[in-house]
Design a protein around this motif. Structure first.
Motif, short mmCIF file in Angstrom:
data_model
loop_
_atom_site.label_atom_id
_atom_site.label_comp_id
_atom_site.label_asym_id
_atom_site.label_seq_id
_atom_site.Cartn_x
_atom_site.Cartn_y
_atom_site.Cartn_z
N LEU A 239 -4.76 4.47 -12.77
CA LEU A 239 -3.71 5.28 -12.18
C LEU A 239 -2.64 5.83 -13.13
O LEU A 239 -2.23 6.98 -13.38
CB LEU A 239 -2.92 4.89 -10.95
CG LEU A 239 -3.61 5.08 -9.36
CD1 LEU A 239 -3.01 4.21 -8.56
CD2 LEU A 239 -3.62 6.44 -8.94
N VAL B 222 -0.27 9.06 -13.30
CA VAL B 222 0.50 8.68 -11.90
C VAL B 222 1.72 7.73 -12.12
O VAL B 222 1.23 6.57 -12.55
CB VAL B 222 -0.62 8.33 -10.99
CG1 VAL B 222 0.13 8.32 -9.47
CG2 VAL B 222 -1.64 9.49 -10.59
N ALA C 144 3.29 4.72 -10.97
CA ALA C 144 2.91 3.75 -9.92
C ALA C 144 3.32 2.56 -10.54
O ALA C 144 3.50 2.18 -11.56
CB ALA C 144 1.24 3.81 -10.01
N VAL D 298 -7.31 7.68 -7.26
CA VAL D 298 -7.05 8.07 -8.60
C VAL D 298 -7.16 10.02 -8.40
O VAL D 298 -6.31 10.41 -8.97
CB VAL D 298 -7.81 7.90 -9.57
CG1 VAL D 298 -7.35 8.49 -10.85
CG2 VAL D 298 -7.72 6.38 -9.86
#
Length: 454
Positions: free
Chosen positions: A386, A391, A393, A449
């Motif tokens: 990710l 992203v 995260a 993802v």
RNA sequence: GUGGUUGUAGCUCAGUUGGUUAGAGCGCCGGAUUGUGGUUCCGGAGGUCGCCGGUUCGAACCCGGUCUUCCACCCCA
């Protein structure tokens, strides 16, 4: 005894939410500066007192934070001055550094120091804190950020025009309604000369600057008090009462000061400037205000001040042209012009008007709930993927109670939560929960993802 | 720098002419719900009343000093 923790008067801490909002201001200001071809520099928080002292007038010297010399400074101090308790003389002996008071003087120092490496005209921006030993009140802090843009090494009024466009762009992006007030120091000097009080220019400008605040009568009183002659005050009246369009104002004032050399030059400059202004569409109102006199002693041409229309808080941006600031540092004949955005006041205005977009508070997009060692091992590679996909995260660092982890995610305003327990692991999937709607879906790591990377 | 103002729980604030154990709302922690936050219900923790000194049998309350907050002036972003 445990003392209550505190910070010095007039200073502030900034929480993550406040930082997100402040960065929103800094980022848009920066982006606009770069759009116009300005480059960043930084200078130290402290400067030698010799470069700071005497640049801001007598008041300014008092407002400088001075830094005590290291070592046994008291031993080296002059006995007589110590005994006299003469603070000013003593300061010279025990302090040789001070915190910067603004960004313009350090910049002038910078320009002179690196004159051989700089190609002129030099356009720089600088976003850093400055310190003033002022008494704090609304919109006034002892530590605050300025965002300065300056051009040095060019006399062209095109620079003034560029600055006004920058101001307009910044406040358009920030959605703050503003009015830009313009005046010219040469006109003020022309007025002083025309009424026969050329050497009283500072007193005169300071007094007429208060016109909209204390009214005509009090201004006249103050002028007389300061020693300006009755005759001069009488001559000043038509100027104070000026109204109409910019052209009308300029025409009338020309009749009074057109004969003075400086006044004539000032009027010409303002006319050129407004010609530029009328050549484009601007979102911001630009107004000639002949009573605008604020600004530091070193301004010599244009003076700018920006006020927020919907909040009363003093100016949120100000600046002007200074013809010889570098002269004090041994480099005469270099003209500069610049403005300074007061980030903290802009922040206060935007807070009051609730102008910060929700997205300004950037946060984690997704949290992995931590169920234990096995589940961790399953999640970690997915988390890695990710992040590689860009992203934001994270995983909760310990296998705390579910409720604790969910509350934590909620409070941090995290949009998605992934839960992986035994069932999910057996299926090779993850449980993705949308924290806003409460919806939950079983998805494969690949889908996860793909979904979040959008 | 001058004049004024403010300070009680993490936050916003009550607190009678000076009189037992200083309160509320929100927040926090725990439980109802041992794999589900934001709603609801129940329970709990948390205060040298900004700090130092004084007056008083007794001070959150009165007095002095100091720090802090906010406001006006000066000046400024």
């Amino acid at each position: 005894m445990a003392q209550k923790p505190s910070i010095p008067k007039g200073t502030r801490d900034f929480s993550p939410v406040e930082m997100a909002r402040r960065n929103y201001i800094f980022d848009t200001v920066k982006a606009v500066f770069q759009l116009y071809g300005f480059q960043p520099i930084e200078t130290p928080a402290m400067e030698n007192l010799s470069t700071l002292m005497g640049k801001y007038g007598e008041e300014g010297d008092k407002l400088l934070f001075k830094i005590l010399n290291s070592g046994d400074f008291a031993a080296k101090a002059n006995d007589a001055d110590l005994a006299d308790r003469n603070s000013i003389k003593l300061t010279n002996q025990i302090s040789e550094k001070g915190l910067r008071y603004d960004l313009t003087v350090p910049f002038a120092r910078f320009v002179v120091q690196y004159r051989n490496d700089i190609s002129f005209p030099f356009k720089r921006y600088q976003i850093q804190p400055v310190w003033r030993a002022d008494r704090p009140q609304k919109g006034r802090y002892r530590e605050f950020y300025q965002c300065d843009v300056d051009i040095v090494g060019s006399d062209s009024l095109l620079n003034e025009f560029e600055l006004v466009q920058i101001i307009s762009d910044v406040f358009t992006h920030l959605r703050v309604n503003t009015v830009v007030k313009i005046n010219n120091r040469k006109i003020l000097a022309g007025i002083a000369e025309a009424i026969g009080e050329a050497d009283r220019i500072v007193d005169i400008t300071v007094a007429i600057d208060k016109l909209d605040k204390i009214g005509l009568e009090k201004v006249n009183e103050e002028l007389l008090e300061k020693g300006v002659s009755q005759d001069a005050v009488d001559k000043l009246q038509p100027i104070l009462k000026l109204s109409g369009t910019t052209d009308e104002k300029l025409d009338s004032i020309e009749q009074v000061i057109g004969a003075t050399e400086l006044g004539k030059k000032g009027i010409e400059e303002v006319r050129t400037f407004f010609n530029y202004i009328s050549s484009v569409e601007l979102n911001t109102e630009v107004e000639l205000d002949l009573t605008l006199a604020r600004g530091l002693n070193y301004y010599t041409g244009a003076i700018f001040e920006v006020k927020a229309k919907d909040v009363q808080i003093g100016s949120i941006c100000g600046g002007g042209r200074y013809d010889d600031l570098t002269g004090i540092f041994g480099m005469p004949g270099v003209s500069g012009v610049g403005v300074s955005f007061g980030a903290d006041r802009i922040y206060d205005v935007m807070t009051q008007l609730e102008l910060f977009p929700e997205e300004a508070v950037a946060s984690t997009k997704l949290l992995f709930v931590n169920f234990g060692e096995k589940e961790e091992a399953f999640c970690l590679p997915i988390l890695r993927r990710l992040r590689e996909a860009g992203v934001n995260a994270e995983i909760f660092p310990e296998a705390a109670k579910m409720k604790k982890q969910m509350t934590w995610a909620d409070r941090k305003n995290i949009a998605w939560v992934v839960m992986v327990g035994e069932d999910e692991m057996n299926q090779g999937k993850v449980n993705l929960k949308n924290m806003k709607t409460g919806d939950q879906n079983l998805v494969s790591p690949e889908e996860l993802v793909r979904l979040l990377a959008e």
